[in-house]
Design a protein around this motif. Structure first.
Motif, PDB file in Angstrom:
ATOM      1  N   PRO A  69       0.807  -1.232   0.000  1.00  0.00           N
ATOM      2  CA  PRO A  69       0.000   0.000   0.000  1.00  0.00           C
ATOM      3  C   PRO A  69       0.835   1.275   0.000  1.00  0.00           C
ATOM      4  CG  PRO A  69      -0.592  -1.424   1.853  1.00  0.00           C
ATOM      5  CD  PRO A  69       0.534  -2.069   1.147  1.00  0.00           C
ATOM      6  N   GLN A  70       2.016   1.238   0.597  1.00  0.00           N
ATOM      7  CA  GLN A  70       2.873   2.418   0.642  1.00  0.00           C
ATOM      8  C   GLN A  70       4.245   2.074   0.069  1.00  0.00           C
ATOM      9  OE1 GLN A  70       3.123   4.057   4.539  1.00  0.00           O
ATOM     10  NE2 GLN A  70       0.909   4.067   4.849  1.00  0.00           N
ATOM     11  N   HIS A  71       4.825   3.029  -0.641  1.00  0.00           N
ATOM     12  CA  HIS A  71       6.136   2.793  -1.257  1.00  0.00           C
ATOM     13  C   HIS A  71       7.269   2.731  -0.226  1.00  0.00           C
ATOM     14  CE1 HIS A  71       4.696   2.894  -5.339  1.00  0.00           C
ATOM     15  NE2 HIS A  71       4.031   4.009  -5.073  1.00  0.00           N
ATOM     16  N   LEU A  72       7.055   3.280   0.963  1.00  0.00           N
ATOM     17  CA  LEU A  72       8.075   3.200   2.008  1.00  0.00           C
ATOM     18  C   LEU A  72       8.369   1.759   2.412  1.00  0.00           C
ATOM     19  CD1 LEU A  72       7.393   6.118   4.511  1.00  0.00           C
ATOM     20  CD2 LEU A  72       9.433   5.697   3.177  1.00  0.00           C
ATOM     21  N   HIS A  73       7.422   0.872   2.203  1.00  0.00           N
ATOM     22  CA  HIS A  73       7.612  -0.547   2.513  1.00  0.00           C
ATOM     23  C   HIS A  73       8.837  -1.097   1.778  1.00  0.00           C
ATOM     24  CE1 HIS A  73       6.367  -4.582   3.688  1.00  0.00           C
ATOM     25  NE2 HIS A  73       6.617  -4.958   2.449  1.00  0.00           N
ATOM     26  N   THR A 119       4.344  -0.364   7.473  1.00  0.00           N
ATOM     27  CA  THR A 119       3.955   0.377   6.272  1.00  0.00           C
ATOM     28  C   THR A 119       3.286  -0.537   5.250  1.00  0.00           C
ATOM     29  OG1 THR A 119       6.126   0.062   5.262  1.00  0.00           O
ATOM     30  CG2 THR A 119       5.761   2.100   6.499  1.00  0.00           C
TER      31      THR A 119
END
Length: 121
Positions: A69-73, A119
């Motif tokens: 869901p988030q690119h920080l992952h 994340t």
């Protein structure tokens, strides 16, 4: 098949238990001035192997167009991988100090794995 293979909670628990547990055990061995051998070194190697395997699994999921869901992952996962691989290049030759490097790097990788899990959910 992907649902079983990529059970996020099971994988996250396994990585976190191994990274934190092996880092703490290695830290205790260093504190007690023991020579690194046996279960401590094997657990550190297992934690590194499982973390690398989890990154590989993430790449397989990514190739199947399953995105977080988030690119920080992806950033946290990559940094955790770099953290466990860094001591192989930079750790000193002294066995006890090398143990401390691997323990610290594994602990950092565990912290980054926590962030990656947070994340990715």
């Amino acid at each position: 098949f992907w649902g079983w293979l990529a059970d996020r909670r099971r994988d996250a628990f396994l990585v976190l238990a191994l990274t934190w547990g092996s880092a703490i055990l290695a830290g205790v061995a260093y504190y007690r001035r023991r020579e690194p051998r046996g279960i401590v070194t094997h657990l550190l190697a297992l934690a590194q192997t499982v973390l690398i395997a989890q990154v590989g699994l993430g790449l397989l999921l990514l190739s199947d167009h399953r995105r977080a869901p988030q690119h920080l992952h992806y950033l946290y996962g990559t940094l955790a991988l770099v953290a466990v691989l860094a001591p192989w290049l930079y750790a000193p030759a002294d066995r006890r100090r090398r143990l401390l490097w691997f323990a610290g790097a594994t602990l950092v990788a565990g912290a980054l794995a926590v962030r990656a899990y947070m994340t990715g959910t």
